[in-house]
Design a protein around this motif. Structure first.
Motif, PDB file in Angstrom:
ATOM      1  N   UNK A  44       0.864  -1.181   0.000  1.00 46.67           N
ATOM      2  CA  UNK A  44       0.000   0.000   0.000  1.00 46.67           C
ATOM      3  C   UNK A  44       0.899   1.229   0.000  1.00 46.67           C
ATOM      4  N   UNK A  45       0.321   2.374  -0.348  1.00 46.26           N
ATOM      5  CA  UNK A  45       1.140   3.588  -0.371  1.00 46.26           C
ATOM      6  C   UNK A  45       1.382   4.131   1.030  1.00 46.26           C
ATOM      7  N   UNK A 211      -4.238   0.246  -8.196  1.00 47.11           N
ATOM      8  CA  UNK A 211      -3.440   1.378  -8.673  1.00 47.11           C
ATOM      9  C   UNK A 211      -3.929   1.781 -10.051  1.00 47.11           C
ATOM     10  N   UNK A 214       1.175   5.128 -11.492  1.00 47.28           N
ATOM     11  CA  UNK A 214       2.254   4.893 -10.535  1.00 47.28           C
ATOM     12  C   UNK A 214       2.062   5.667  -9.239  1.00 47.28           C
ATOM     13  N   UNK A 215       1.354   6.773  -9.303  1.00 50.77           N
ATOM     14  CA  UNK A 215       1.251   7.625  -8.120  1.00 50.77           C
ATOM     15  C   UNK A 215      -0.154   7.754  -7.562  1.00 50.77           C
ATOM     16  N   UNK A 245       0.238  10.244  -4.340  1.00 44.91           N
ATOM     17  CA  UNK A 245       1.567  10.325  -3.761  1.00 44.91           C
ATOM     18  C   UNK A 245       2.379  11.378  -4.495  1.00 44.91           C
ATOM     19  N   UNK A 247       6.217  12.940  -3.989  1.00 42.77           N
ATOM     20  CA  UNK A 247       7.473  13.025  -3.240  1.00 42.77           C
ATOM     21  C   UNK A 247       7.331  12.453  -1.848  1.00 42.77           C
TER      22      UNK A 247
ATOM     23  N   UNK B  79      10.413   4.918  -4.063  1.00 32.14           N
ATOM     24  CA  UNK B  79       9.977   5.650  -5.253  1.00 32.14           C
ATOM     25  C   UNK B  79      10.773   5.240  -6.492  1.00 32.14           C
ATOM     26  N   UNK B  83       8.117   3.970  -8.865  1.00 29.72           N
ATOM     27  CA  UNK B  83       7.651   4.998  -9.794  1.00 29.72           C
ATOM     28  C   UNK B  83       8.576   5.236 -10.977  1.00 29.72           C
ATOM     29  N   UNK B 164       8.868  17.090  -9.016  1.00 26.08           N
ATOM     30  CA  UNK B 164      10.233  16.819  -8.528  1.00 26.08           C
ATOM     31  C   UNK B 164      11.275  16.987  -9.639  1.00 26.08           C
TER      32      UNK B 164
END
Lengths: 294, 185
Positions: A44-45, A211, A214-215, A245, A247, B79, B83, B164
């Motif tokens: 999970x995030x 998901x 990716x974020x 999400x 950073x 990340x 990601x 970022x």
């Protein structure tokens, strides 16, 4: 004779073209046998699926500042601006003693509650040299409400302020996009309103995420209370959220029928009836601070 | 005629054996990358890169598990895998290439020899041809190799979100260090 020379040329030229590929195959062969277990990450995030804990821990040496916020009920209508005029908040700090052990403290404005907890990762889902189908954690908290006594004239004990919750978290990341968690839970309240009320409440939670990039993920969560007077008096907690999400932050924007943000409150004391429109909008924000670098 | 065929067969067999002796191998190679921006510097290291170098023809291959890169901050590591390089989809990065104008005499001297290496680098499922300068040296029975080169993030289809974009360099410096032993098999 020319045939033989041609054959040799073919054999040798084939050899040079293939050499690097063969070498890479040889390398793969050499390294595949002794590989270490590869542990699953990011089931999970966040450290919470929505209201309930997830198997994710704050990493060792990191401090996680968690702000949880629930607005009022949307069916309060225009006068309360569909709940946005009201707010209930929990501020929490969560520290990774190690990658496996988390300790946390928090304060909720709802019922003026302090809470503290431990979460320990017992098993880690892995592939490779050691195969483990799921991640298993144990989570246990204690909470103290600091509300004024409702009947100050009678003899009140400090222990009556205390409630406890313990959960086993069983999660599996089925694929990059899909994770599922089962959360058998036990809630104990030292003091309940009437003799008929249960001090002990058992429930099973199920939560998952899909998901969508990716974020960004979509999460859902439901806690089913085992039959009893408490299950008759209260509602089962249900929640739906979008996790984003960026950073060092994780934002979770959700809708739920639970007002409380600690386990004993949302598992055993959810008062919102979804069918009646008793839905609270809210969000969780978590910010990670790296205190100790690896 | 029969003799010729026999000699050829023997030659092929023997050349096989000889080339097996000429291979050097490691599974503890170090690959380090470094991203430098005014906002922050990001560094990661992987000490489990494996590599085979064939001293007979100068061919070299490398393979590394992306999940094995270790960062200073746990969140960066997550990340990176989740990601950026998508380690579950693309678990390995590989290089297969050779030393240009290879000559075995580079190992005869005691000093470091500078060579040009070229080949195909595969990261995040994207393969690009690269060329870089490397140094190699043979001491006792081991070969040390060192190389540095730049990898453009965009070349390998690794997307950096705008939030970022100032934290991650467009071009990442990759440093490879290998300490290779004779490969026996």
């Amino acid at each position: 004779m020319p045939f033989l020379i041609a054959l040799l040329i073919i054999v040798f030229s084939y050899g040079t073209i293939q050499a690097q590929d063969d070498l890479l195959d040889l390398l793969e062969e050499e390294t595949s046998t002794d590989s270490e277990p590869s542990f699953t990450y990011a089931t999970f995030k966040g450290t919470r699926i929505i209201n309930g804990q997830s198997v994710e821990n704050t990493a060792g040496g990191n401090l996680n500042f968690v702000i949880q916020h629930r607005f009022g009920k949307i069916n309060d209508g225009w006068y309360e601006f569909f709940g946005l005029d009201q707010a209930s908040i929990r501020l929490g700090l969560e520290y990774g003693v190690s990658d496996r052990l988390n300790i946390g403290i928090g304060r909720s404005s709802y019922l003026k509650t302090f809470d503290g907890y431990l979460k320990f990762k017992i098993l880690r889902q892995s592939t490779g040299a050691r195969k483990m189908p799921l991640t298993m954690s144990i989570y246990s908290n204690a909470a103290i409400t600091s509300m004024k006594w409702s009947e100050p004239e009678r003899e009140n004990y400090f222990s009556s302020r205390m409630t406890f919750a313990t959960s086993l978290l069983l999660a599996r990341k089925f694929s990059n996009a899909f994770s599922l968690q089962l959360t058998p839970s036990y809630v104990h309240r030292n003091l309940v309103d009437t003799k008929e009320d249960q001090n002990d409440v058992f429930a099973v939670g199920i939560g998952g995420r899909i998901k969508i990039s990716n974020r960004v993920s979509i999460n859902g969560e439901y806690f089913y209370q085992l039959p009893g007077t408490n299950a008759d008096k209260t509602y089962n907690s249900v929640a739906l959220s979008v996790d984003i999400e960026t950073g060092g932050h994780v934002f979770q924007i959700m809708a739920t029928n639970s007002r409380g943000m600690i386990d004993q409150q949302f598992i055993a004391n959810t008062t919102g009836d979804v069918t009646n429109g008793d839905i609270y909008f809210g969000f969780n924000i978590s910010r990670i601070f790296t205190l100790k670098k690896k | 005629m029969k003799k010729l065929i026999l000699t050829t067969i023997l030659l092929i067999i023997f050349s096989g054996i000889v080339s097996a002796q000429g291979k050097f191998f490691t599974r503890t190679g170090s690959i380090r990358f470094y991203s430098e921006t005014p906002v922050e510097n990001i560094e990661a290291v992987n000490t489990q890169a494996s590599s085979i170098f064939d001293t007979d023809n100068g061919d070299i291959v490398l393979s590394v598990q992306m999940i094995g890169f270790e960062f200073e901050k746990a969140l960066m590591q997550e990340h990176f895998n989740e990601n950026y390089v998508e380690s579950e989809k693309f678990p390995k990065s590989t290089f297969k290439g050779r030393i240009v104008d290879y000559d075995q005499s580079i190992f005869s001297g005691a000093s470091k020899a500078e060579v040009t290496v070229e080949g195909e680098l595969t990261i995040h499922g994207v393969t690009k041809n690269i060329q870089t300068v490397a140094t190699v040296q043979k001491t006792d029975d081991k070969i040390q190799a060192h190389a540095e080169f730049e990898v453009k993030v965009a070349d390998y289809n690794i997307k950096i979100p705008n939030a970022v974009i100032n934290n991650i360099a467009e071009s990442i410096l990759v440093t490879v260090d290998l300490n290779m032993e004779p490969y026996n098999k």
